[in-house]
Motif scaffolding. Structure first.
Motif, short mmCIF file in Angstrom:
data_model
loop_
_atom_site.label_atom_id
_atom_site.label_comp_id
_atom_site.label_asym_id
_atom_site.label_seq_id
_atom_site.Cartn_x
_atom_site.Cartn_y
_atom_site.Cartn_z
N SER A 1 37.73 43.86 49.02
CA SER A 1 37.64 45.25 48.55
C SER A 1 38.85 46.06 48.95
CB SER A 1 36.37 45.92 49.11
OG SER A 1 35.22 45.32 48.59
N LEU A 2 39.29 45.92 50.18
CA LEU A 2 40.45 46.68 50.64
C LEU A 2 41.72 46.25 49.90
CD1 LEU A 2 41.38 48.94 52.49
CD2 LEU A 2 41.74 47.22 54.29
N LYS B 1 44.05 48.61 47.56
CA LYS B 1 45.49 48.72 47.79
C LYS B 1 46.26 48.45 46.50
CE LYS B 1 49.28 46.74 50.46
NZ LYS B 1 49.71 45.71 51.38
N GLU B 2 45.89 47.40 45.79
CA GLU B 2 46.55 47.07 44.53
C GLU B 2 46.38 48.18 43.51
OE1 GLU B 2 45.00 43.22 43.43
OE2 GLU B 2 45.93 42.26 45.18
N TRP B 3 45.18 48.76 43.43
CA TRP B 3 44.91 49.86 42.51
C TRP B 3 45.80 51.06 42.86
CZ3 TRP B 3 42.76 54.72 43.60
CH2 TRP B 3 42.49 55.51 42.47
N ALA C 1 48.30 52.49 40.12
CA ALA C 1 48.01 53.80 39.56
C ALA C 1 48.95 54.89 40.08
CB ALA C 1 46.56 54.18 39.84
N PHE C 2 49.38 54.79 41.33
CA PHE C 2 50.11 55.89 41.96
C PHE C 2 51.41 55.51 42.62
CE2 PHE C 2 45.54 56.80 42.16
CZ PHE C 2 45.47 57.97 41.41
N GLY C 3 51.76 54.23 42.59
CA GLY C 3 52.96 53.79 43.28
C GLY C 3 52.73 53.55 44.76
N GLY C 4 51.51 53.64 45.21
CA GLY C 4 51.15 53.42 46.62
C GLY C 4 50.17 54.47 47.10
N PRO C 5 49.61 54.28 48.27
CA PRO C 5 48.59 55.21 48.77
C PRO C 5 49.15 56.61 49.06
CG PRO C 5 49.11 53.56 50.43
CD PRO C 5 49.83 53.18 49.17
#
Length: 110
Positions: free
Chosen positions: A92-93, A97-99, A103-107
Motif C-alpha cells: 500500500s505504501l 508513493k508511485e501515485w 500525479a504530482f511529481g512526488g509527495p
C-alpha cells in the motif's frame, strides 16, 4: 541451535517477528503510521540496523533484536522494508508513493 534450557522463558525465534508486529500495532494502531512517524527516520523506505534498533526500542520490543534482524535475513549491509514487516502495508505504501510521483511529481508536490 541449542535446545532451550528449563529456565529459558524467551519466546522461540519464530515468534520474534510476531512479537515485534504486535508491539507495533499496540503502540501505533497500524504499520504505516509507525513506519512514517517513527521507524523510517530518513524516509528512504528501508530501515538501517540503527533505525531498526531505534524502532525496537520505541515499540518496547523485549526480544532478541539481533536474532530478529538475522531471522529477517539481514546482515550489516542490508535493510528492512515495510513489506518485510507487513506485506499488505508495504504494498500500500509503495502504491501511494508511485501515485504521488505519477500525479504530482512526488509527495512534496501534493
Amino acid at each position: 541451535a541449542d535446545p532451550p534450557t528449563k529456565n529459558d522463558t524467551s519466546p522461540p525465534k519464530m515468534a520474534l517477528l510476531e512479537q515485534f508486529r504486535s508491539n507495533i500495532i499496540a503502540r501505533y494502531g497500524n504499520f504505516i503510521t509507525a513506519w512514517r512517524r517513527d521507524m523510517d527516520q530518513d524516509g528512504d523506505m528501508e530501515l538501517s540496523f540503527r533505525e531498526f534498533c531505534d524502532a525496537c526500542t520505541k515499540v518496547r520490543f523485549e526480544g532478541d533484536v539481533i536474532a530478529l534482524w538475522k531471522q529477517m535475513g539481514k546482515d550489516k549491509e542490508s535493510g528492512i522494508t515495510l513489506k518485510e514487516v507487513d506485506q499488505d502495508s508495504g504494498v500500500s505504501l509503495m502504491e501511494f508513493k508511485e501515485w504521488c510521483y505519477d500525479a504530482f511529481g512526488g509527495p512534496v508536490g501534493m
